[in-house]
Design a protein around this motif. Sequence first.
Motif, short mmCIF file in Angstrom:
data_model
loop_
_atom_site.label_atom_id
_atom_site.label_comp_id
_atom_site.label_asym_id
_atom_site.label_seq_id
_atom_site.Cartn_x
_atom_site.Cartn_y
_atom_site.Cartn_z
N LYS A 80 17.29 16.70 17.41
CA LYS A 80 18.75 16.67 17.46
C LYS A 80 19.32 15.28 17.19
CE LYS A 80 20.72 19.84 18.20
NZ LYS A 80 21.14 20.49 19.47
N LEU A 81 18.51 14.24 17.31
CA LEU A 81 18.92 12.88 16.99
C LEU A 81 17.81 12.21 16.20
CD1 LEU A 81 20.57 11.57 20.31
CD2 LEU A 81 21.73 12.09 18.17
N PRO A 82 18.15 11.28 15.29
CA PRO A 82 17.11 10.60 14.52
C PRO A 82 16.33 9.62 15.39
CG PRO A 82 19.25 9.62 14.06
CD PRO A 82 19.51 10.82 14.94
N ALA A 83 15.09 9.38 15.03
CA ALA A 83 14.25 8.48 15.82
C ALA A 83 14.85 7.08 15.90
CB ALA A 83 12.85 8.43 15.22
N VAL A 84 15.57 6.66 14.87
CA VAL A 84 16.16 5.32 14.87
C VAL A 84 17.20 5.17 15.98
CG1 VAL A 84 18.03 5.86 13.24
CG2 VAL A 84 17.09 3.53 13.35
N TYR A 85 17.72 6.30 16.48
CA TYR A 85 18.72 6.23 17.55
C TYR A 85 18.12 5.64 18.83
CZ TYR A 85 22.65 7.44 20.53
OH TYR A 85 23.72 7.38 21.40
N LEU A 86 16.81 5.65 18.95
CA LEU A 86 16.17 5.08 20.14
C LEU A 86 16.39 3.57 20.24
CD1 LEU A 86 12.83 7.09 20.27
CD2 LEU A 86 14.92 7.44 21.61
N LEU A 99 32.39 2.26 23.93
CA LEU A 99 31.23 2.54 23.08
C LEU A 99 30.11 3.20 23.88
CD1 LEU A 99 31.07 -0.68 20.87
CD2 LEU A 99 31.67 1.64 20.13
N ALA A 100 29.89 2.73 25.11
CA ALA A 100 28.85 3.34 25.94
C ALA A 100 29.23 4.78 26.29
CB ALA A 100 28.65 2.53 27.22
N GLY A 101 30.51 5.00 26.60
CA GLY A 101 30.97 6.36 26.90
C GLY A 101 30.82 7.28 25.70
N ALA A 102 31.09 6.76 24.50
CA ALA A 102 30.94 7.57 23.29
C ALA A 102 29.49 7.99 23.09
CB ALA A 102 31.44 6.79 22.08
N GLN A 103 28.55 7.10 23.42
CA GLN A 103 27.13 7.46 23.29
C GLN A 103 26.76 8.58 24.25
OE1 GLN A 103 25.72 5.84 20.70
NE2 GLN A 103 27.61 4.64 20.64
N MET A 104 27.27 8.52 25.49
CA MET A 104 26.95 9.56 26.47
C MET A 104 27.51 10.91 26.04
SD MET A 104 27.09 7.79 30.24
CE MET A 104 28.59 6.86 30.06
N VAL A 105 28.73 10.91 25.50
CA VAL A 105 29.31 12.16 25.02
C VAL A 105 28.49 12.72 23.87
CG1 VAL A 105 31.32 13.17 23.88
CG2 VAL A 105 31.64 11.60 25.81
N LEU A 106 28.14 11.84 22.91
CA LEU A 106 27.34 12.28 21.77
C LEU A 106 26.01 12.87 22.21
CD1 LEU A 106 26.44 12.33 18.75
CD2 LEU A 106 25.57 10.01 19.15
N VAL A 107 25.29 12.17 23.09
CA VAL A 107 23.97 12.63 23.51
C VAL A 107 24.08 13.95 24.27
CG1 VAL A 107 21.97 12.10 24.93
CG2 VAL A 107 23.00 10.32 23.51
N ALA A 108 25.10 14.06 25.13
CA ALA A 108 25.29 15.30 25.88
C ALA A 108 25.52 16.47 24.93
CB ALA A 108 26.47 15.16 26.85
N LEU A 109 26.35 16.27 23.91
CA LEU A 109 26.60 17.34 22.94
C LEU A 109 25.35 17.65 22.12
CD1 LEU A 109 30.15 16.30 21.64
CD2 LEU A 109 29.59 18.22 23.15
N ALA A 110 24.60 16.61 21.76
CA ALA A 110 23.42 16.81 20.92
C ALA A 110 22.36 17.65 21.63
CB ALA A 110 22.83 15.47 20.51
N LEU A 111 22.32 17.60 22.96
CA LEU A 111 21.30 18.35 23.69
C LEU A 111 21.55 19.86 23.68
CD1 LEU A 111 20.68 16.10 26.83
CD2 LEU A 111 19.22 16.38 24.82
N TRP A 112 22.78 20.28 23.39
CA TRP A 112 23.07 21.71 23.43
C TRP A 112 22.48 22.39 22.20
CZ3 TRP A 112 25.06 24.36 27.46
CH2 TRP A 112 25.57 23.59 28.51
N PRO A 113 21.63 23.40 22.40
CA PRO A 113 20.93 24.05 21.28
C PRO A 113 21.82 24.60 20.17
CG PRO A 113 19.94 24.69 23.37
CD PRO A 113 21.18 23.91 23.71
#
Length: 272
Positions: free
Chosen positions: A176-182, A217-231
């Motif tokens: 759901k996210l690219p490896a570079v996002y790590l 910016l940190a909040g935007a990352q949390m929103v993105l990651v939360a959405l990305a986890l949904w199948p």
Amino acid sequence: MPDSTEPFTGLPGASVPSQLHRDLVQIALLGAGALLAGALALWVVEGPVTGGRWLVGGLAGWAFVLWQCHGRLHLNVSTVDNRSFTRLGAANRITLLRGFLISATAGFPAMLPLQANAGLLYIPAVLYTVAAALDGLDGFVARRQQQTTRLGTELDTALDAFGLLIAPLFAVFTGKLPAVYLLVSVAYYLFQWGIRWRQQRGLPVYGLPPSEMRRYLAGAQMVLVALALWPPLPGVVTQWFGIALMIPLLLGFCRDWLHVSGQLGARREPTA
């Protein structure tokens, strides 16, 4: 991006009230019990190996959260007048609840692949989404109860970083996210390591100028990651959004490093 680079050691010689230790022990046992109950449920649904693997990951995450809190108990003093609080308080308990939810999420990378029951993918999505949604509630409660502490501030930042390590790791494993996002996941820890490296060598560490953009910016990352986890959300979409949002965050870390190392901004008194 971190909000502060200044270490805080509390009052010299101050001891941590025993009630604070008891509060943390009670929370630790409740969290461990909840993780054990979850592992038993997974044992029934997916078998002992899967349940055991999830429990190991969850307990490791929970131990990290408790370690982060325990090492900062001496910071449970008011940010306004340095009053010492003998109880953790509702706000810090909410922060620890967020840490527990992230710890429960940490068990899922150890369970992969989940091909036998793809429905389990919804569980980490729910866990991290709730943890992200609770971000800010602890601060609101602390202000309402007039119990804003350095413990709460630092623990909130540490658990934000922990969540952005665990949840993206699972998202990368599931495509759901690219490896570079790590790079986002490790940026905070590299930043803190860099500060300690300078301090150990006697190099000055300068304070960061105030910036609301860090929090956004940190909040935007949390929103993105939360959405990305949904199948239901396709990985091809979340991967591109991940790349688009990681770039300004990483650039912000680079800018902040130039500030704390004194290469950017006015020459200020070093914080350490």
